[in-house]
Design a protein around this motif. Structure first.
Motif, PDB file in Angstrom:
ATOM      1  N   LYS A 239       0.819  -1.212   0.000  1.00 25.18           N
ATOM      2  CA  LYS A 239       0.000   0.000   0.000  1.00 25.18           C
ATOM      3  C   LYS A 239       0.855   1.265   0.000  1.00 25.18           C
ATOM      4  N   THR A 240       2.086   1.156   0.459  1.00 28.11           N
ATOM      5  CA  THR A 240       2.965   2.319   0.543  1.00 28.11           C
ATOM      6  C   THR A 240       4.402   1.850   0.376  1.00 28.11           C
ATOM      7  N   PRO A 241       5.288   2.638  -0.212  1.00 31.77           N
ATOM      8  CA  PRO A 241       6.664   2.191  -0.402  1.00 31.77           C
ATOM      9  C   PRO A 241       7.362   1.903   0.926  1.00 31.77           C
ATOM     10  N   VAL A 242       8.018   0.755   1.012  1.00 32.86           N
ATOM     11  CA  VAL A 242       8.767   0.400   2.222  1.00 32.86           C
ATOM     12  C   VAL A 242      10.256   0.219   1.951  1.00 32.86           C
ATOM     13  N   ALA A 243      10.642   0.109   0.701  1.00 29.94           N
ATOM     14  CA  ALA A 243      12.056  -0.104   0.383  1.00 29.94           C
ATOM     15  C   ALA A 243      12.901   1.047   0.913  1.00 29.94           C
ATOM     16  N   GLY A 244      13.946   0.704   1.678  1.00 23.39           N
ATOM     17  CA  GLY A 244      14.852   1.698   2.219  1.00 23.39           C
ATOM     18  C   GLY A 244      14.299   2.504   3.376  1.00 23.39           C
ATOM     19  N   ARG A 245      13.127   2.135   3.901  1.00 17.13           N
ATOM     20  CA  ARG A 245      12.494   2.910   4.963  1.00 17.13           C
ATOM     21  C   ARG A 245      12.475   2.118   6.274  1.00 17.13           C
ATOM     22  N   ASN A 246      12.386   2.858   7.375  1.00 19.60           N
ATOM     23  CA  ASN A 246      12.325   2.243   8.702  1.00 19.60           C
ATOM     24  C   ASN A 246      10.871   1.910   9.026  1.00 19.60           C
ATOM     25  N   VAL A 247      10.609   0.658   9.318  1.00 16.88           N
ATOM     26  CA  VAL A 247       9.248   0.155   9.460  1.00 16.88           C
ATOM     27  C   VAL A 247       9.009  -0.327  10.886  1.00 16.88           C
ATOM     28  N   LEU A 248       7.839  -0.007  11.402  1.00 13.65           N
ATOM     29  CA  LEU A 248       7.376  -0.531  12.691  1.00 13.65           C
ATOM     30  C   LEU A 248       6.074  -1.275  12.464  1.00 13.65           C
ATOM     31  N   ILE A 249       5.958  -2.457  13.087  1.00 12.75           N
ATOM     32  CA  ILE A 249       4.730  -3.241  13.025  1.00 12.75           C
ATOM     33  C   ILE A 249       4.203  -3.400  14.443  1.00 12.75           C
ATOM     34  N   VAL A 250       2.995  -2.904  14.668  1.00 12.19           N
ATOM     35  CA  VAL A 250       2.355  -3.005  15.979  1.00 12.19           C
ATOM     36  C   VAL A 250       1.453  -4.234  15.945  1.00 12.19           C
ATOM     37  N   GLY A 251       1.807  -5.244  16.724  1.00 11.20           N
ATOM     38  CA  GLY A 251       1.067  -6.502  16.733  1.00 11.20           C
ATOM     39  C   GLY A 251       1.890  -7.612  16.125  1.00 11.20           C
ATOM     40  N   GLY A 252       2.243  -8.605  16.941  1.00  7.66           N
ATOM     41  CA  GLY A 252       3.102  -9.685  16.481  1.00  7.66           C
ATOM     42  C   GLY A 252       2.390 -11.010  16.319  1.00  7.66           C
ATOM     43  N   GLY A 253       1.069 -10.964  16.027  1.00  3.14           N
ATOM     44  CA  GLY A 253       0.360 -12.190  15.684  1.00  3.14           C
ATOM     45  C   GLY A 253       0.765 -12.658  14.296  1.00  3.14           C
ATOM     46  N   ALA A 254       0.019 -13.608  13.745  1.00  5.58           N
ATOM     47  CA  ALA A 254       0.402 -14.179  12.456  1.00  5.58           C
ATOM     48  C   ALA A 254       0.476 -13.116  11.362  1.00  5.58           C
ATOM     49  N   ILE A 255      -0.511 -12.208  11.295  1.00  3.06           N
ATOM     50  CA  ILE A 255      -0.486 -11.172  10.261  1.00  3.06           C
ATOM     51  C   ILE A 255       0.667 -10.208  10.492  1.00  3.06           C
ATOM     52  N   GLY A 256       0.919  -9.833  11.744  1.00  8.63           N
ATOM     53  CA  GLY A 256       2.050  -8.960  12.036  1.00  8.63           C
ATOM     54  C   GLY A 256       3.376  -9.603  11.653  1.00  8.63           C
ATOM     55  N   GLN A 257       3.534 -10.882  11.983  1.00 11.51           N
ATOM     56  CA  GLN A 257       4.762 -11.589  11.620  1.00 11.51           C
ATOM     57  C   GLN A 257       4.930 -11.641  10.102  1.00 11.51           C
ATOM     58  N   LEU A 258       3.847 -11.918   9.389  1.00  9.18           N
ATOM     59  CA  LEU A 258       3.929 -11.982   7.932  1.00  9.18           C
ATOM     60  C   LEU A 258       4.131 -10.609   7.315  1.00  9.18           C
ATOM     61  N   THR A 259       3.625  -9.566   7.966  1.00 11.94           N
ATOM     62  CA  THR A 259       3.902  -8.200   7.490  1.00 11.94           C
ATOM     63  C   THR A 259       5.392  -7.901   7.591  1.00 11.94           C
ATOM     64  N   ALA A 260       6.019  -8.369   8.671  1.00 13.83           N
ATOM     65  CA  ALA A 260       7.468  -8.213   8.809  1.00 13.83           C
ATOM     66  C   ALA A 260       8.194  -8.992   7.716  1.00 13.83           C
ATOM     67  N   VAL A 261       7.750 -10.201   7.437  1.00 10.66           N
ATOM     68  CA  VAL A 261       8.350 -11.009   6.373  1.00 10.66           C
ATOM     69  C   VAL A 261       8.225 -10.294   5.028  1.00 10.66           C
ATOM     70  N   ALA A 262       7.016  -9.750   4.749  1.00  8.73           N
ATOM     71  CA  ALA A 262       6.796  -9.075   3.479  1.00  8.73           C
ATOM     72  C   ALA A 262       7.639  -7.802   3.372  1.00  8.73           C
ATOM     73  N   ALA A 263       7.719  -7.029   4.454  1.00  9.37           N
ATOM     74  CA  ALA A 263       8.517  -5.802   4.434  1.00  9.37           C
ATOM     75  C   ALA A 263       9.989  -6.109   4.210  1.00  9.37           C
ATOM     76  N   ARG A 264      10.455  -7.172   4.850  1.00  5.39           N
ATOM     77  CA  ARG A 264      11.839  -7.592   4.645  1.00  5.39           C
ATOM     78  C   ARG A 264      12.066  -7.985   3.187  1.00  5.39           C
TER      79      ARG A 264
END
Length: 353
Positions: A170-195
């Protein structure tokens, strides 16, 4: 040609009402023209399924129905005219059935189609039965063949991965500092996707220190509990992009406070309880850009392609496998202090005829 024509009945887990999940024997369905019959293999339990069981979902259960939308299985039988798959093919189930002809669908936003019927959803009347049953009929267009090297449990993880991938895109993440609030399955996968999409750094916050640190074990750079992130924000820490995957009003507020003023982007991924408000003062004070997501667009193929391109393994998300015959135990008493990140329901290879 049928794969298992001798099977006349099958078992379905039917939610009759809050706290009332029952195993019912039903006639085995048969595919019509353009449809396939799938023998279910694996179904992931989502937070929305648990909410339906507890009676806290945004949509009331007005009639008995079958939950489950994160699923994979084997094609058991083809309806007339189906040539895109063969009996015995392993497939992931594409849960979102949109109309394909409205303005949203034609613009590529099939997830926003007002006529969508999602597997295992009470958002429509009549409710659409989901995958917590031994056999399920689907349009042939809504099964995704799994290539060699992709097992059926991973196929059942493609739906939540698609949700996370849609959010991160939904928004550019390459080269940016990312925070994910919530470490459930979707939060974990959001971290995987951002990486996978090239974020400069990834931090994950969860009320469970175990879950927050689990994200670090699988590629995130920093872990916070809620108190630790509160302290960091109070000390001036800010992030270019913040995803809320908590689905909790306190998580949303913290996400809005943690974004960099003036240029920061916030993406709301979690489903907030009905009636929850958003503290807009934090948006106006930071002039931040805020959006939200609804499931995902474009089916499950982008998630499968992402795994192929990155070579990432997401099987570690599944911390508990439960036989379908024991499903009532999964929806029983509340989980303890350390609930499993993702529970998979596994079906037996040979159902009772």
């Amino acid at each position: 040609m049928p794969l298992a024509p001798f099977v006349r009945t099958h078992t379905a887990a039917v939610l009759a009402g809050p706290g009332d999940l029952q195993l019912h024997r039903r006639p085995r369905p048969a595919p019509g023209a353009g449809e396939v019959l799938v023998k279910i293999h694996t179904v992931g339990i989502c937070g929305s399924d648990a909410a339906y069981y507890r009676g806290s979902a945004a949509y009331a259960v007005t009639a008995p129905f079958v939950m489950g939308h994160e699923a994979s299985g084997i094609v058991a039988e083809l309806g007339d005219g189906v040539t895109t798959v063969t009996p015995g093919a392993p497939v992931a189930l594409v849960p979102s059935l949109s109309c394909g002809s409205c303005g949203q669908c034609l613009a590529g936003f099939d997830n926003l189609c007002p006529h969508t019927r999602y597997l295992g959803s009470a958002a429509v009347e009549p409710h659409r039965d989901g995958a917590l049953q031994e056999y399920l009929v689907l349009p042939a267009t809504h099964v995704l063949p799994l290539p060699d090297g992709t097992d059926l449990p991973t196929g059942a993880l493609l739906e939540p991965l698609a949700v996370a991938l849609h959010a991160v895109r939904k928004t550019p993440v390459a080269g940016r500092n990312v925070l994910i609030v919530g470490g459930g399955a979707i939060g974990q996968l959001t971290a995987v996707a951002a990486r996978g999409l090239g974020s400069a750094s990834i931090a994950v916050m969860d009320v469970s220190a175990r879950r927050a640190h689990l994200a670090v074990e699988h590629g995130a750079d920093a872990a916070f509990t809620a108190g630790e992130l509160e302290a960091a924000v109070a000390a001036g820490s800010r992030y270019d992009v913040v995803f809320d995957a908590s689905g909790h009003p306190a998580g949303v507020e913290l996400a809005l406070r943690a974004v960099t003023p003036g240029v920061g982007h916030v993406v709301l991924v979690g489903n907030l309880p009905a009636g929850s408000g958003i503290p807009h003062k934090y948006i106006s004070q930071a002039e931040s850009w805020v959006t939200s997501t609804l499931r995902f667009a474009g089916g499950l193929a982008p998630a499968l392609e992402f795994l192929k391109d990155t070579g990432l393994d997401i099987s570690w998300l599944v911390e508990q496998n439960v036989p379908f015959t024991d499903i009532l135990d999964v929806f029983g008493p509340e989980a303890g202090a350390h609930p499993p990140l993702k529970v998979h329901i596994q079906f037996t290879e040979q159902p009772t005829p």
